[in-house]
Design an enzyme around this catalytic site. Structure first.
Site, mmCIF file in Angstrom:
data_model
loop_
_atom_site.group_PDB
_atom_site.id
_atom_site.type_symbol
_atom_site.label_atom_id
_atom_site.label_comp_id
_atom_site.label_asym_id
_atom_site.label_seq_id
_atom_site.Cartn_x
_atom_site.Cartn_y
_atom_site.Cartn_z
ATOM 1 N N CYS A 12 -23.399 -1.293 0.847
ATOM 2 C CA CYS A 12 -23.073 0.099 1.138
ATOM 3 C C CYS A 12 -24.226 0.949 0.605
ATOM 4 O O CYS A 12 -25.189 0.412 0.045
ATOM 5 C CB CYS A 12 -21.711 0.515 0.582
ATOM 6 S SG CYS A 12 -21.554 0.570 -1.206
ATOM 7 N N CYS A 86 -23.877 1.809 5.690
ATOM 8 C CA CYS A 86 -25.303 1.953 5.354
ATOM 9 C C CYS A 86 -26.167 2.121 6.584
ATOM 10 O O CYS A 86 -27.386 2.264 6.484
ATOM 11 C CB CYS A 86 -25.803 0.805 4.480
ATOM 12 S SG CYS A 86 -25.887 -0.785 5.309
ATOM 13 N N CYS A 90 -29.945 -1.586 6.617
ATOM 14 C CA CYS A 90 -29.832 -3.020 6.369
ATOM 15 C C CYS A 90 -30.765 -3.797 7.285
ATOM 16 O O CYS A 90 -30.712 -3.620 8.503
ATOM 17 C CB CYS A 90 -28.389 -3.453 6.606
ATOM 18 S SG CYS A 90 -28.050 -5.109 6.037
#
Length: 137
Positions: A12, A86, A90
């Site tokens: 996150c 997120c 990522c």
């Protein structure tokens, strides 16, 4: 039969609430049968104290954890990457299993608002454990 245990990375933004609660549950439910990692794209200074309190109510202690920065290596070394808000932060690797869990952010919320988020995470992690530890068909 493979002797390597599955590995999961929870990501996150701040690695202070959702991903820490999910990692706590996965350690609790999976024991040493699943490798657990968590990280954040912009890690906070400390874990959200309300997330710590919510997990303590469940008998799970996450006070020893600290927010960690998301690294390419952590993603590469994980079988399953679960993101929680997120976005594009990522890294993506072809062939890796990704899931995006739509969860409210507990940051700045009181315990009454965090409990339902915690409970949603618990149910998702229970399902993940069952799936990851199921015998191959």
């Amino acid at each position: 039969m493979s002797t390597t245990k599955p590995s999961v990375l929870f990501v996150c933004v701040h690695n202070a609430g959702r991903s820490q609660m999910a990692a706590g549950y996965l350690r609790h439910f999976g024991g040493d049968r699943i490798e657990v990692r968590s990280a954040g794209s912009i890690p906070a200074e400390q874990i959200n104290p309300v997330a710590v309190e919510a997990m303590r109510e469940e008998g799970i202690d996450i006070t020893g954890e600290a927010p960690k920065v998301l690294t390419t290596e952590a993603v590469q070394d994980s079988d399953v990457v679960i993101t929680m808000g997120c976005g594009d932060a990522c890294p993506f690797f072809p062939g890796k299993r990704y899931e995006d869990w739509k969860l409210d952010d507990p940051a700045g919320q009181g315990i009454e608002a965090v409990r339902p988020i915690r409970d949603d995470i618990a149910e998702r992690v229970r399902g993940l454990v069952i799936e990851l530890l199921a015998p191959p068909s």
